[in-house]
Motif scaffolding. Structure first.
Motif, mmCIF file in Angstrom:
data_model
loop_
_atom_site.group_PDB
_atom_site.id
_atom_site.type_symbol
_atom_site.label_atom_id
_atom_site.label_comp_id
_atom_site.label_asym_id
_atom_site.label_seq_id
_atom_site.Cartn_x
_atom_site.Cartn_y
_atom_site.Cartn_z
ATOM 1 N N GLY A 145 1.846 2.020 -3.537
ATOM 2 C CA GLY A 145 0.711 2.163 -4.567
ATOM 3 C C GLY A 145 0.429 0.964 -5.248
ATOM 4 N N ASN A 146 1.151 -0.097 -4.788
ATOM 5 C CA ASN A 146 0.584 -1.326 -5.549
ATOM 6 C C ASN A 146 -0.662 -2.234 -5.420
ATOM 7 O OD1 ASN A 146 3.179 -1.732 -7.229
ATOM 8 N ND2 ASN A 146 4.334 -1.997 -5.150
ATOM 9 N N ASP A 147 -1.615 -1.204 -5.472
ATOM 10 C CA ASP A 147 -3.123 -1.771 -5.286
ATOM 11 C C ASP A 147 -3.361 -3.182 -6.168
ATOM 12 O OD1 ASP A 147 -3.277 0.197 -3.497
ATOM 13 O OD2 ASP A 147 -4.065 1.649 -4.897
ATOM 14 N N SER A 192 0.769 -1.438 -0.052
ATOM 15 C CA SER A 192 -0.097 0.065 -0.028
ATOM 16 C C SER A 192 0.901 1.253 0.062
ATOM 17 C CB SER A 192 -0.890 -0.009 1.141
ATOM 18 O OG SER A 192 -1.822 1.320 1.359
#
Length: 99
Positions: A82-84, A79
């Motif tokens: 930003g590696n959703d 998170s």
């Protein structure tokens, strides 16, 4: 330190931290008997070969030698960067394991 040197240092720090995140992901996968490259490909089908992931895989240790990496720790690290999409794939694997 001038502005350009500062910018370069910030970029290097980010890259180091990103590499650490990738290593945490790869080791978590090893600890769960999952293939990190397959999971990564599920999350990012257009990124066939990730050089940073390949480097991280060389640094992983066998499951028996590794420390425990909590599921939530990995999700928090993903998170932060930003590696959703990858977090969704990891969450799916966590749910499969628990069922």
């Amino acid at each position: 330190m001038n502005k350009k040197e500062l910018e370069e240092q910030i970029i290097q720090n980010y890259q180091r931290e990103e590499n650490m995140m990738i290593l945490v992901f790869a080791q978590w996968c090893i600890n769960q008997d999952l293939n990190p490259e397959e999971l990564y490909l599920k999350a990012y089908p257009n990124q066939a070969a990730n050089p940073a992931l390949k480097e991280a895989l060389e640094l992983t240790v066998p499951r028996e030698e590794a420390g425990e990496i909590a599921d939530q720790t990995l999700l928090n690290v993903l998170s932060l960067f930003g590696n959703d999409d990858l977090a969704i794939v990891v969450t799916d694997e966590i749910h499969k394991r628990k069922n």
